[in-house]
Scaffold this active site. Structure first.
Site, PDB file in Angstrom:
ATOM      1  N   LYS A  10      46.487 -23.397-109.674  1.00  0.00           N
ATOM      2  CA  LYS A  10      46.023 -22.515-108.607  1.00  0.00           C
ATOM      3  C   LYS A  10      47.229 -21.996-107.795  1.00  0.00           C
ATOM      4  O   LYS A  10      48.356 -22.501-107.943  1.00  0.00           O
ATOM      5  CB  LYS A  10      45.032 -23.291-107.737  1.00  0.00           C
ATOM      6  CG  LYS A  10      43.755 -23.682-108.506  1.00  0.00           C
ATOM      7  CD  LYS A  10      42.828 -24.547-107.653  1.00  0.00           C
ATOM      8  CE  LYS A  10      41.528 -24.858-108.375  1.00  0.00           C
ATOM      9  NZ  LYS A  10      40.647 -25.763-107.581  1.00  0.00           N
ATOM     10  N   TYR A  50      34.040 -18.664-110.850  1.00  0.00           N
ATOM     11  CA  TYR A  50      33.363 -19.693-110.052  1.00  0.00           C
ATOM     12  C   TYR A  50      31.891 -19.342-109.781  1.00  0.00           C
ATOM     13  O   TYR A  50      31.326 -19.800-108.789  1.00  0.00           O
ATOM     14  CB  TYR A  50      34.105 -19.892-108.726  1.00  0.00           C
ATOM     15  CG  TYR A  50      35.328 -20.787-108.851  1.00  0.00           C
ATOM     16  CD1 TYR A  50      35.217 -22.106-109.312  1.00  0.00           C
ATOM     17  CD2 TYR A  50      36.595 -20.332-108.499  1.00  0.00           C
ATOM     18  CE1 TYR A  50      36.331 -22.931-109.429  1.00  0.00           C
ATOM     19  CE2 TYR A  50      37.717 -21.165-108.606  1.00  0.00           C
ATOM     20  CZ  TYR A  50      37.571 -22.458-109.074  1.00  0.00           C
ATOM     21  OH  TYR A  50      38.677 -23.283-109.185  1.00  0.00           O
ATOM     22  N   PHE A  58      31.502 -23.023 -99.252  1.00  0.00           N
ATOM     23  CA  PHE A  58      32.952 -22.823 -99.369  1.00  0.00           C
ATOM     24  C   PHE A  58      33.320 -21.725-100.372  1.00  0.00           C
ATOM     25  O   PHE A  58      34.505 -21.480-100.623  1.00  0.00           O
ATOM     26  CB  PHE A  58      33.651 -24.136 -99.743  1.00  0.00           C
ATOM     27  CG  PHE A  58      33.153 -24.772-101.029  1.00  0.00           C
ATOM     28  CD1 PHE A  58      33.594 -24.357-102.266  1.00  0.00           C
ATOM     29  CD2 PHE A  58      32.228 -25.808-100.981  1.00  0.00           C
ATOM     30  CE1 PHE A  58      33.146 -24.934-103.439  1.00  0.00           C
ATOM     31  CE2 PHE A  58      31.757 -26.403-102.149  1.00  0.00           C
ATOM     32  CZ  PHE A  58      32.220 -25.961-103.387  1.00  0.00           C
ATOM     33  N   ARG A  86      40.598 -33.839-117.289  1.00  0.00           N
ATOM     34  CA  ARG A  86      40.025 -34.102-115.962  1.00  0.00           C
ATOM     35  C   ARG A  86      40.611 -35.398-115.379  1.00  0.00           C
ATOM     36  O   ARG A  86      40.823 -35.507-114.173  1.00  0.00           O
ATOM     37  CB  ARG A  86      38.502 -34.209-116.036  1.00  0.00           C
ATOM     38  CG  ARG A  86      37.813 -32.938-116.513  1.00  0.00           C
ATOM     39  CD  ARG A  86      37.550 -31.942-115.424  1.00  0.00           C
ATOM     40  NE  ARG A  86      36.543 -32.378-114.493  1.00  0.00           N
ATOM     41  CZ  ARG A  86      36.082 -31.627-113.496  1.00  0.00           C
ATOM     42  NH1 ARG A  86      36.554 -30.387-113.320  1.00  0.00           N
ATOM     43  NH2 ARG A  86      35.173 -32.075-112.674  1.00  0.00           N
ATOM     44  N   THR A  92      38.149 -34.232-107.513  1.00  0.00           N
ATOM     45  CA  THR A  92      38.199 -32.916-106.839  1.00  0.00           C
ATOM     46  C   THR A  92      38.846 -33.005-105.461  1.00  0.00           C
ATOM     47  O   THR A  92      39.675 -32.172-105.100  1.00  0.00           O
ATOM     48  CB  THR A  92      36.766 -32.359-106.695  1.00  0.00           C
ATOM     49  OG1 THR A  92      36.158 -32.349-107.984  1.00  0.00           O
ATOM     50  CG2 THR A  92      36.772 -30.956-106.122  1.00  0.00           C
ATOM     51  N   ARG A 103      46.321 -34.366-108.714  1.00  0.00           N
ATOM     52  CA  ARG A 103      45.867 -34.188-107.329  1.00  0.00           C
ATOM     53  C   ARG A 103      46.213 -35.400-106.474  1.00  0.00           C
ATOM     54  O   ARG A 103      46.547 -35.267-105.292  1.00  0.00           O
ATOM     55  CB  ARG A 103      44.367 -33.918-107.305  1.00  0.00           C
ATOM     56  CG  ARG A 103      43.994 -32.527-107.819  1.00  0.00           C
ATOM     57  CD  ARG A 103      42.497 -32.403-107.996  1.00  0.00           C
ATOM     58  NE  ARG A 103      42.058 -31.072-108.391  1.00  0.00           N
ATOM     59  CZ  ARG A 103      40.887 -30.825-108.964  1.00  0.00           C
ATOM     60  NH1 ARG A 103      40.045 -31.833-109.232  1.00  0.00           N
ATOM     61  NH2 ARG A 103      40.547 -29.594-109.278  1.00  0.00           N
ATOM     62  N   ASN A 113      43.785 -27.820-103.897  1.00  0.00           N
ATOM     63  CA  ASN A 113      43.928 -28.981-104.789  1.00  0.00           C
ATOM     64  C   ASN A 113      44.649 -28.679-106.098  1.00  0.00           C
ATOM     65  O   ASN A 113      44.443 -29.343-107.113  1.00  0.00           O
ATOM     66  CB  ASN A 113      42.574 -29.671-105.011  1.00  0.00           C
ATOM     67  CG  ASN A 113      41.558 -28.772-105.683  1.00  0.00           C
ATOM     68  OD1 ASN A 113      41.847 -27.605-105.949  1.00  0.00           O
ATOM     69  ND2 ASN A 113      40.392 -29.314-105.969  1.00  0.00           N
ATOM     70  N   HIS A 116      42.827 -26.522-111.673  1.00  0.00           N
ATOM     71  CA  HIS A 116      41.444 -26.528-112.159  1.00  0.00           C
ATOM     72  C   HIS A 116      41.435 -26.962-113.615  1.00  0.00           C
ATOM     73  O   HIS A 116      42.335 -26.605-114.373  1.00  0.00           O
ATOM     74  CB  HIS A 116      40.855 -25.110-112.079  1.00  0.00           C
ATOM     75  CG  HIS A 116      39.667 -24.911-112.984  1.00  0.00           C
ATOM     76  ND1 HIS A 116      38.396 -25.275-112.627  1.00  0.00           N
ATOM     77  CD2 HIS A 116      39.571 -24.418-114.257  1.00  0.00           C
ATOM     78  CE1 HIS A 116      37.563 -24.997-113.625  1.00  0.00           C
ATOM     79  NE2 HIS A 116      38.255 -24.471-114.621  1.00  0.00           N
ATOM     80  N   GLU A 127      35.126 -20.413-120.263  1.00  0.00           N
ATOM     81  CA  GLU A 127      36.295 -20.079-119.447  1.00  0.00           C
ATOM     82  C   GLU A 127      37.437 -19.514-120.305  1.00  0.00           C
ATOM     83  O   GLU A 127      38.123 -18.564-119.904  1.00  0.00           O
ATOM     84  CB  GLU A 127      36.748 -21.314-118.651  1.00  0.00           C
ATOM     85  CG  GLU A 127      35.731 -21.660-117.563  1.00  0.00           C
ATOM     86  CD  GLU A 127      35.984 -22.996-116.856  1.00  0.00           C
ATOM     87  OE1 GLU A 127      35.172 -23.340-115.980  1.00  0.00           O
ATOM     88  OE2 GLU A 127      36.968 -23.695-117.171  1.00  0.00           O
TER      89      GLU A 127
HETATM   90  P1  RTP Z   1      37.815 -27.183-110.388  1.00  0.00           P
HETATM   91  O1  RTP Z   1      36.604 -26.413-110.890  1.00  0.00           O
HETATM   92  O2  RTP Z   1      38.725 -26.366-109.521  1.00  0.00           O
HETATM   93  O3  RTP Z   1      38.518 -27.950-111.456  1.00  0.00           O
HETATM   94  O4  RTP Z   1      37.264 -28.287-109.424  1.00  0.00           O
HETATM   95  P2  RTP Z   1      36.149 -29.352-109.675  1.00  0.00           P
HETATM   96  O5  RTP Z   1      35.385 -29.081-110.929  1.00  0.00           O
HETATM   97  O6  RTP Z   1      36.850 -30.655-109.561  1.00  0.00           O
HETATM   98  O7  RTP Z   1      35.222 -29.110-108.416  1.00  0.00           O
HETATM   99  P3  RTP Z   1      34.036 -28.087-108.141  1.00  0.00           P
HETATM  100  O8  RTP Z   1      32.969 -28.855-107.446  1.00  0.00           O
HETATM  101  O9  RTP Z   1      33.699 -27.291-109.363  1.00  0.00           O
HETATM  102  O10 RTP Z   1      34.705 -27.138-107.045  1.00  0.00           O
HETATM  103  C1  RTP Z   1      35.578 -26.116-107.449  1.00  0.00           C
HETATM  104  C2  RTP Z   1      36.676 -25.981-106.443  1.00  0.00           C
HETATM  105  O11 RTP Z   1      36.125 -25.562-105.195  1.00  0.00           O
HETATM  106  C3  RTP Z   1      36.906 -26.083-104.135  1.00  0.00           C
HETATM  107  N1  RTP Z   1      36.043 -26.864-103.249  1.00  0.00           N
HETATM  108  N2  RTP Z   1      36.125 -26.783-101.938  1.00  0.00           N
HETATM  109  N3  RTP Z   1      34.082 -28.696 -99.678  1.00  0.00           N
HETATM  110  C4  RTP Z   1      34.989 -27.815-100.018  1.00  0.00           C
HETATM  111  O12 RTP Z   1      35.623 -27.183 -99.224  1.00  0.00           O
HETATM  112  C5  RTP Z   1      35.210 -27.626-101.451  1.00  0.00           C
HETATM  113  N4  RTP Z   1      34.569 -28.205-102.441  1.00  0.00           N
HETATM  114  C6  RTP Z   1      35.103 -27.727-103.571  1.00  0.00           C
HETATM  115  C7  RTP Z   1      37.993 -26.949-104.746  1.00  0.00           C
HETATM  116  O13 RTP Z   1      39.173 -26.155-104.869  1.00  0.00           O
HETATM  117  C8  RTP Z   1      37.420 -27.280-106.115  1.00  0.00           C
HETATM  118  O14 RTP Z   1      38.432 -27.580-107.018  1.00  0.00           O
END
Ligand code: RTP
Length: 148
Positions: A10, A50, A58, A86, A92, A103, A113, A116, A127
């Protein structure tokens, strides 16, 4: 075909000089780099990537973050690369991710973070199609012989 995953460094990861560190961790684990590009993405493209999160509070901030600077889009290949990728990335929320993960070692803020990684083989397929419509490199099979 061997399993593939989509990994994106990112904008914060790029700006903090973590590209080499991230690539190194995936290479040393034994995965193959099959696609790699540095690019800025449009808002509509980030929203598409996304789209599953469009109802989250968010979402707007997340899209703003992803378009704030160049990202590194990559395809990595190897045995169980989706789940293992992962694990290499960590939880996350960086405050919950274990030391030794990307992370866990390099971030403190869920909204910054660093990286992705696809969360399933099916998401990875979607993707990779979205980010690499032009396709990715083929390795000749003889080149695989010295790496697991
Ligand atoms: P990613 O898709 O980036 O690998 O992350 P992830 O699967 O671990 O998490 P996901 O729930 O899919 O969330 C995607 C990205 O959104 C941002 N996020 N912000 N509470 C918040 O402010 C919040 N929650 C999620 C993070 O950048 C997360 O990686």
């Amino acid at each position: 075909m061997a399993e593939q995953t989509f990994i994106m460094i990112k904008p914060d990861g790029v700006q903090r000089g973590l590209i080499g560190e991230v690539i190194s961790r995936f290479e040393k684990k034994g995965f193959y780099l099959k696609g790699l590009k540095l690019q800025n993405v449009e808002k509509s493209f980030a929203e598409q990537h996304y789209s599953d999160l469009s109802s989250k509070p968010f979402f707007a901030g997340l899209v703003e973050y992803i378009v704030s600077g160049p990202v590194v889009a990559m395809v990595w290949e190897g045995k169980s690369v989706v789940a293992t990728g992962r694990k290499i990335i960590g939880a996350t929320n960086p405050l919950a991710s274990e030391p030794g993960t990307i992370r866990g070692d390099f971030a403190v803020d869920i909204g910054r973070n660093v990286i992705h990684g696809s969360d399933s083989v099916e998401s990875a397929r979607k993707e990779i199609a979205l980010w690499f419509p032009e396709g990715i490199a083929e390795w000749r099979s003889s080149q695989h012989n010295w790496i697991y």
